[in-house]
Write a protein that holds these residues in place. Structure first.
Motif, PDB file in Angstrom:
ATOM      1  N   PHE A 231       0.805  -1.260   0.039  1.00  0.00           N
ATOM      2  CA  PHE A 231       0.009   0.113   0.133  1.00  0.00           C
ATOM      3  C   PHE A 231       0.748   1.365  -0.103  1.00  0.00           C
ATOM      4  O   PHE A 231       0.661   2.070  -0.741  1.00  0.00           O
ATOM      5  N   PHE A 232       1.827   1.252   0.857  1.00  0.00           N
ATOM      6  CA  PHE A 232       2.830   2.506   0.872  1.00  0.00           C
ATOM      7  C   PHE A 232       3.570   2.661  -0.387  1.00  0.00           C
ATOM      8  O   PHE A 232       3.913   3.579  -0.762  1.00  0.00           O
ATOM      9  N   PHE A 233       4.101   1.628  -0.780  1.00  0.00           N
ATOM     10  CA  PHE A 233       4.735   1.513  -1.860  1.00  0.00           C
ATOM     11  C   PHE A 233       3.999   2.145  -3.300  1.00  0.00           C
ATOM     12  O   PHE A 233       4.426   3.153  -3.943  1.00  0.00           O
ATOM     13  N   LEU A 234       2.596   1.708  -3.357  1.00  0.00           N
ATOM     14  CA  LEU A 234       1.889   2.375  -4.407  1.00  0.00           C
ATOM     15  C   LEU A 234       1.550   3.669  -4.117  1.00  0.00           C
ATOM     16  O   LEU A 234       1.513   4.479  -5.236  1.00  0.00           O
ATOM     17  N   THR A 235       1.344   3.975  -2.864  1.00  0.00           N
ATOM     18  CA  THR A 235       0.837   5.414  -2.424  1.00  0.00           C
ATOM     19  C   THR A 235       1.995   6.383  -2.837  1.00  0.00           C
ATOM     20  O   THR A 235       2.203   7.453  -3.527  1.00  0.00           O
ATOM     21  N   GLY A 236       3.415   5.916  -2.620  1.00  0.00           N
ATOM     22  CA  GLY A 236       4.386   6.705  -2.855  1.00  0.00           C
ATOM     23  C   GLY A 236       4.874   6.715  -4.398  1.00  0.00           C
ATOM     24  O   GLY A 236       5.146   7.913  -4.879  1.00  0.00           O
ATOM     25  N   LEU A 237       4.548   5.564  -5.191  1.00  0.00           N
ATOM     26  CA  LEU A 237       4.781   5.691  -6.670  1.00  0.00           C
ATOM     27  C   LEU A 237       3.471   6.446  -7.391  1.00  0.00           C
ATOM     28  O   LEU A 237       4.161   7.273  -8.207  1.00  0.00           O
ATOM     29  N   VAL A 238       2.369   6.545  -6.795  1.00  0.00           N
ATOM     30  CA  VAL A 238       1.405   7.489  -7.232  1.00  0.00           C
ATOM     31  C   VAL A 238       1.754   8.901  -7.287  1.00  0.00           C
ATOM     32  O   VAL A 238       1.626   9.659  -8.178  1.00  0.00           O
ATOM     33  N   TYR A 239       2.374   9.253  -5.923  1.00  0.00           N
ATOM     34  CA  TYR A 239       2.558  10.523  -5.573  1.00  0.00           C
ATOM     35  C   TYR A 239       3.773  10.843  -6.660  1.00  0.00           C
ATOM     36  O   TYR A 239       4.106  12.054  -6.907  1.00  0.00           O
ATOM     37  N   TYR A 240       4.816  10.079  -6.655  1.00  0.00           N
ATOM     38  CA  TYR A 240       5.969  10.358  -7.353  1.00  0.00           C
ATOM     39  C   TYR A 240       5.678  10.711  -8.990  1.00  0.00           C
ATOM     40  O   TYR A 240       5.970  11.593  -9.752  1.00  0.00           O
TER      41      TYR A 240
END
Length: 240
Positions: A231-240
Motif C-alpha cells: 500500500f505505501f509503495f503504491l502510494t509513494g509511486l502514485v505521488y511520484y
C-alpha cells in the motif's frame, strides 16, 4: 473424562451461588474440580465462593481477567479444562455440547448466538473478519471466553496470554496458527442481569488489534506487513 472448570471472577458475588449450583447439577456424572479465581474482588466474592467447598484462588489485587485464567490453568490437575465467565452469560447447560466435541479437537469454542448490543456486534464482526484473514480459517467468535481445552496443549501457550484482555483472542489465534485443531459450536447466550460488563468494545478495540498483530507477527508476518508495505509503495509511486 475428568474436568477442571475454571471461573475467573471479579466482583461477581451475586452470580457465584447460582453458577456453582448449575455447574454441579449439569456435570453431576463427571469427575471434576471447580476452580474459581477471585481476581482481587472488592465485594464478598471470595467468601461466598469458599462456602461451596470448591477450590478458590485469590489474587491480592485486581491483576486482570487473563491473569485469573492463567492462575486457574496452572492449578488444574485434570486432562480437560472448561473455561467460562462468572457473569451467567454462559449457560452451564451448554458445557455438555462442548464436551461432546472435546475428544476430537484440541479446543472447542462456544460461538455465541444470543443478542448483543449493536456496537459490540459490529466490533465482534470486524475482529472475527480480521482474524479469519490472518489465520486463513473462518472464525465465528474470536472473543468468546466459553471453551473446552485439552490441558496439556493449553499450558504450552500460557506465556502468550496477556494478563488483561484478551486471552480468548490470543488462545484462538495461537491454536489456529500453530496447527492445533479448533471447532466452533453454536451456544445460546444469556443477557447479563446482575453486575456490569468489564469489557468496553471501543476502549479495548485497540488491544484486540495489537493481539492480532502480535500473533500474526509470530506465526505469519507477511499476512499483515506485506499488504501494508505494498500500500505505501503504491502510494509513494502514485505521488511520484
Amino acid at each position: 473424562m475428568k474436568l477442571s472448570v475454571i471461573i475467573p471472577a471479579y466482583n461477581e458475588e451475586d452470580n457465584i451461588p447460582e453458577l456453582v449450583k448449575k455447574i454441579e447439577d449439569v456435570l453431576s456424572d463427571y469427575e471434576k474440580e471447580i476452580i474459581l479465581v477471585d481476581d482481587g474482588s472488592e465485594d464478598n466474592s471470595f467468601e461466598i465462593a469458599s462456602m461451596f467447598g470448591i477450590k478458590v484462588i485469590r489474587h491480592p489485587y485486581n491483576i486482570g481477567n487473563g491473569a485469573a485464567v492463567k492462575a486457574g490453568i496452572r492449578a488444574a490437575v485434570t486432562d480437560t479444562i472448561v473455561l467460562l465467565d462468572a457473569d451467567l452469560q454462559h449457560p452451564p447447560e451448554e458445557i455438555l455440547s462442548l464436551i461432546k466435541e472435546a475428544e476430537l479437537y484440541d479446543m472447542v469454542i462456544g460461538s455465541r448466538t444470543g443478542c448483543f448490543f449493536r456496537s459490540r456486534g459490529i466490533a465482534n464482526w470486524f475482529f472475527n473478519t480480521l482474524a479469519s484473514y490472518v489465520t486463513g480459517r473462518e472464525i465465528l467468535d474470536l472473543t468468546s471466553g466459553f471453551r473446552v481445552i485439552k490441558t496439556e496443549v493449553c499450558k504450552k501457550f500460557l506465556y502468550l496470554l496477556p494478563n488483561r484482555f484478551s486471552y480468548p483472542a490470543t488462545l484462538t489465534l495461537a491454536f489456529l496458527k500453530s496447527g492445533r485443531s479448533v471447532k466452533f459450536v453454536p451456544v445460546k447466550t444469556n443477557k447479563r442481569v446482575k453486575g456490569k460488563s468489564k469489557i468496553h468494545p471501543f476502549k479495548d478495540g485497540i488491544k484486540f488489534m495489537l493481539i492480532i498483530a502480535k500473533i500474526a507477527t509470530i506465526y505469519s508476518p507477511f499476512k499483515v506487513f506485506l499488504p501494508i508495505s505494498v500500500f505505501f509503495f503504491l502510494t509513494g509511486l502514485v505521488y511520484y
